[in-house]
Design a protein around this motif. Structure first.
Motif, PDB file in Angstrom:
ATOM      1  N   PRO A  34     -74.637 -24.691   2.002  1.00 15.43           N
ATOM      2  CA  PRO A  34     -73.739 -25.349   2.959  1.00 15.43           C
ATOM      3  C   PRO A  34     -73.869 -24.742   4.357  1.00 15.43           C
ATOM      4  N   VAL A  35     -73.456 -25.518   5.358  1.00 16.74           N
ATOM      5  CA  VAL A  35     -73.551 -25.035   6.741  1.00 16.74           C
ATOM      6  C   VAL A  35     -72.213 -24.509   7.255  1.00 16.74           C
ATOM      7  N   ARG A  36     -71.191 -24.492   6.417  1.00 15.86           N
ATOM      8  CA  ARG A  36     -69.874 -24.049   6.867  1.00 15.86           C
ATOM      9  C   ARG A  36     -69.847 -22.567   7.232  1.00 15.86           C
ATOM     10  N   ASP A  37     -70.793 -21.790   6.733  1.00 12.27           N
ATOM     11  CA  ASP A  37     -70.849 -20.395   7.146  1.00 12.27           C
ATOM     12  C   ASP A  37     -71.265 -20.264   8.605  1.00 12.27           C
ATOM     13  N   LEU A  38     -71.861 -21.315   9.149  1.00  8.40           N
ATOM     14  CA  LEU A  38     -72.340 -21.305  10.529  1.00  8.40           C
ATOM     15  C   LEU A  38     -71.368 -21.966  11.494  1.00  8.40           C
ATOM     16  N   ILE A  39     -70.617 -22.971  11.016  1.00 10.37           N
ATOM     17  CA  ILE A  39     -69.745 -23.732  11.930  1.00 10.37           C
ATOM     18  C   ILE A  39     -68.292 -23.769  11.478  1.00 10.37           C
ATOM     19  N   GLY A  40     -67.972 -23.126  10.364  1.00 13.93           N
ATOM     20  CA  GLY A  40     -66.622 -23.206   9.837  1.00 13.93           C
ATOM     21  C   GLY A  40     -66.466 -24.428   8.950  1.00 13.93           C
ATOM     22  N   SER A  41     -65.447 -24.425   8.120  1.00 14.08           N
ATOM     23  CA  SER A  41     -65.284 -25.501   7.142  1.00 14.08           C
ATOM     24  C   SER A  41     -64.461 -26.669   7.657  1.00 14.08           C
ATOM     25  N   ALA A  42     -63.773 -26.506   8.786  1.00 13.06           N
ATOM     26  CA  ALA A  42     -62.877 -27.569   9.254  1.00 13.06           C
ATOM     27  C   ALA A  42     -62.959 -27.780  10.763  1.00 13.06           C
ATOM     28  N   ASP A  43     -64.006 -27.282  11.416  1.00 14.14           N
ATOM     29  CA  ASP A  43     -64.163 -27.452  12.858  1.00 14.14           C
ATOM     30  C   ASP A  43     -64.771 -28.823  13.129  1.00 14.14           C
ATOM     31  N   VAL A  44     -63.922 -29.780  13.474  1.00 14.03           N
ATOM     32  CA  VAL A  44     -64.364 -31.162  13.655  1.00 14.03           C
ATOM     33  C   VAL A  44     -65.395 -31.260  14.777  1.00 14.03           C
ATOM     34  N   GLY A  45     -65.129 -30.598  15.897  1.00 15.81           N
ATOM     35  CA  GLY A  45     -66.044 -30.657  17.028  1.00 15.81           C
ATOM     36  C   GLY A  45     -67.411 -30.117  16.697  1.00 15.81           C
ATOM     37  N   ALA A  46     -67.454 -28.980  16.005  1.00 14.38           N
ATOM     38  CA  ALA A  46     -68.740 -28.384  15.648  1.00 14.38           C
ATOM     39  C   ALA A  46     -69.498 -29.266  14.674  1.00 14.38           C
ATOM     40  N   ALA A  47     -68.782 -29.830  13.705  1.00 14.66           N
ATOM     41  CA  ALA A  47     -69.442 -30.668  12.700  1.00 14.66           C
ATOM     42  C   ALA A  47     -70.085 -31.896  13.341  1.00 14.66           C
ATOM     43  N   TYR A  48     -69.344 -32.566  14.221  1.00 21.21           N
ATOM     44  CA  TYR A  48     -69.916 -33.741  14.880  1.00 21.21           C
ATOM     45  C   TYR A  48     -70.989 -33.345  15.897  1.00 21.21           C
ATOM     46  N   ALA A  49     -70.911 -32.148  16.434  1.00 23.55           N
ATOM     47  CA  ALA A  49     -71.967 -31.684  17.333  1.00 23.55           C
ATOM     48  C   ALA A  49     -73.287 -31.513  16.584  1.00 23.55           C
ATOM     49  N   VAL A  50     -73.215 -31.028  15.344  1.00 22.55           N
ATOM     50  CA  VAL A  50     -74.429 -30.926  14.523  1.00 22.55           C
ATOM     51  C   VAL A  50     -74.976 -32.321  14.246  1.00 22.55           C
ATOM     52  N   SER A 151     -77.022 -35.982  -0.168  1.00 21.17           N
ATOM     53  CA  SER A 151     -76.624 -34.746   0.499  1.00 21.17           C
ATOM     54  C   SER A 151     -77.811 -33.811   0.578  1.00 21.17           C
ATOM     55  N   ARG A 152     -78.004 -33.260   1.748  1.00 20.66           N
ATOM     56  CA  ARG A 152     -79.014 -32.222   1.904  1.00 20.66           C
ATOM     57  C   ARG A 152     -78.484 -30.870   1.427  1.00 20.66           C
ATOM     58  N   ILE A 153     -77.222 -30.824   1.044  1.00 22.48           N
ATOM     59  CA  ILE A 153     -76.577 -29.568   0.643  1.00 22.48           C
ATOM     60  C   ILE A 153     -76.543 -29.470  -0.875  1.00 22.48           C
ATOM     61  N   ALA A 154     -77.055 -28.390  -1.394  1.00 18.31           N
ATOM     62  CA  ALA A 154     -77.263 -28.227  -2.836  1.00 18.31           C
ATOM     63  C   ALA A 154     -75.972 -28.425  -3.618  1.00 18.31           C
ATOM     64  N   GLY A 155     -76.099 -29.215  -4.695  1.00 17.63           N
ATOM     65  CA  GLY A 155     -74.988 -29.408  -5.616  1.00 17.63           C
ATOM     66  C   GLY A 155     -73.802 -30.138  -5.036  1.00 17.63           C
ATOM     67  N   TRP A 156     -73.980 -30.823  -3.903  1.00 23.24           N
ATOM     68  CA  TRP A 156     -72.865 -31.491  -3.233  1.00 23.24           C
ATOM     69  C   TRP A 156     -71.693 -30.531  -2.989  1.00 23.24           C
ATOM     70  N   PRO A 244     -64.844 -44.974  -7.197  1.00 21.67           N
ATOM     71  CA  PRO A 244     -65.601 -43.726  -7.292  1.00 21.67           C
ATOM     72  C   PRO A 244     -67.111 -43.949  -7.229  1.00 21.67           C
ATOM     73  N   MET A 245     -67.820 -42.990  -6.628  1.00 23.15           N
ATOM     74  CA  MET A 245     -69.278 -43.056  -6.617  1.00 23.15           C
ATOM     75  C   MET A 245     -69.814 -42.562  -7.957  1.00 23.15           C
ATOM     76  N   ALA A 246     -71.069 -42.932  -8.232  1.00 28.54           N
ATOM     77  CA  ALA A 246     -71.719 -42.538  -9.482  1.00 28.54           C
ATOM     78  C   ALA A 246     -73.132 -42.081  -9.191  1.00 28.54           C
ATOM     79  N   SER A 247     -73.591 -41.080  -9.929  1.00 28.77           N
ATOM     80  CA  SER A 247     -74.953 -40.564  -9.752  1.00 28.77           C
ATOM     81  C   SER A 247     -75.966 -41.560 -10.292  1.00 28.77           C
ATOM     82  N   VAL A 248     -77.146 -41.580  -9.670  1.00 27.29           N
ATOM     83  CA  VAL A 248     -78.229 -42.433 -10.137  1.00 27.29           C
ATOM     84  C   VAL A 248     -79.479 -41.588 -10.338  1.00 27.29           C
ATOM     85  N   VAL A 249     -80.332 -42.049 -11.253  1.00 30.69           N
ATOM     86  CA  VAL A 249     -81.598 -41.382 -11.533  1.00 30.69           C
ATOM     87  C   VAL A 249     -82.704 -42.428 -11.516  1.00 30.69           C
ATOM     88  N   ALA A 250     -83.931 -41.958 -11.580  1.00 28.08           N
ATOM     89  CA  ALA A 250     -85.084 -42.851 -11.562  1.00 28.08           C
ATOM     90  C   ALA A 250     -84.962 -43.909 -12.657  1.00 28.08           C
TER      91      ALA A 250
END
Length: 286
Positions: A34-50, A151-156, A244-250
């Motif tokens: 996850p990228v929250r270690d770099l921008i915080g978990s709830a910083d709206v401005g930082a998240a949208y800046a990324v 998601s580019r973030i492992a394990g969602w 709800p969303m559902a996972s898909v596979v090949a």
């Protein structure tokens, strides 16, 4: 695009580092931490800046924006992530999959699918009160849609900031062939059933999407205008999941019926041939 000027309070270095991490994940086809270690978990401005940094990169590479997606429209999901608002991401032309096109699994990392209503606009939403009626008048027609979220973030393993930074966990999308004007159906009143290989995996109703999919569209219209990048005629707006969303596979075949609106489907390729990104920007993988 004016919203590219969004900047977080402190921590520009964190924004660049988060963008670089997500770019590497997309290029290498390998989910990242996850990228929250770099921008915080709830910083709206930082998240949208990324997100804006990555969007600017895609535009510089010649990508074309065709619309927006709205996420976190479910109160249950908002509670899970500890937020009280939806989020949005950008839809690019190369994210759209036609119903007759097989989805290549190599374009995706950790795909899930959800059914929603797509609104196609026939006028700009850039001035006035932007109340429900004015937003409603801006809709040319609606269509059933599948959003293939990723998601580019492992394990969602995501917080609000993680998903926003990652373009609201966008992947691909499919728009169904059927079209309805808002005089022909009421988005809030629809019911939805989604099946994978014939097995029902998700059900929902229009009111599950922020109380009314048109309310989700209104929220985005106001937010986008306030950020200096209003919604424009011709854009596609994915209004948010109806269930709800559902996972898909090949090899999966996904079909969603939105009663009163129509049917949309997506077929996923049997193999998972890697598609390596040739760009240093998130999302360029063709």
């Amino acid at each position: 695009m004016s919203f590219l000027n969004i900047t977080p309070a402190p921590g520009a270095d964190g924004v660049e580092a988060a963008a670089a991490r997500l770019i590497r994940a997309a290029v290498n086809r390998q989910p990242c931490t996850p990228v929250r270690d770099l921008i915080g978990s709830a910083d709206v401005g930082a998240a949208y800046a990324v997100q804006a940094r990555l969007t600017a990169g895609r535009l510089a590479d010649g990508a074309t924006i065709v619309g927006r997606k709205i996420g976190l429209t479910s109160p249950a999901v908002q509670a899970q992530l500890g937020v009280d608002r939806p989020d949005f991401g950008v839809l690019f032309a190369d994210m759209e999959i036609s119903q007759g096109q097989v989805v290549e699994m190599g374009r995706l990392l950790q795909p899930k699918v959800e059914a929603e209503i797509a609104f196609i606009l026939d006028r700009d939403l850039d001035n006035g009160s932007l109340d429900i009626e004015s937003v409603r008048r801006a809709v040319a027609y609606a269509a059933p849609a599948l959003e293939i979220v990723d998601s580019r973030i492992a394990g969602w393993d995501i917080t609000f900031a993680d998903t926003v930074a990652d373009n609201a966990s966008s992947g691909l999308f499919v728009i169904g062939a059927e079209r309805r004007t808002l005089n022909e159906f009421q988005p809030v009143a629809v019911t939805m059933s989604m099946r994978i290989d014939g097995r029902e995996v998700s059900t929902g109703i229009g009111s599950a999407c922020l109380g009314d999919p048109l309310e989700a569209l209104r929220w985005l219209a106001v937010t986008a205008r306030d950020l200096g990048d209003p919604l424009r005629a011709g854009q596609v707006i994915l209004s948010g999941a109806l269930g709800p969303m559902a996972s898909v596979v090949a090899g999966n075949h996904v079909t969603a019926e939105i009663v009163g609106l129509g049917v949309v489907q997506a077929r996923f390729a049997d193999g998972a041939t890697p598609v390596r990104a040739t760009s240093t920007h998130l999302g360029e993988a063709a």
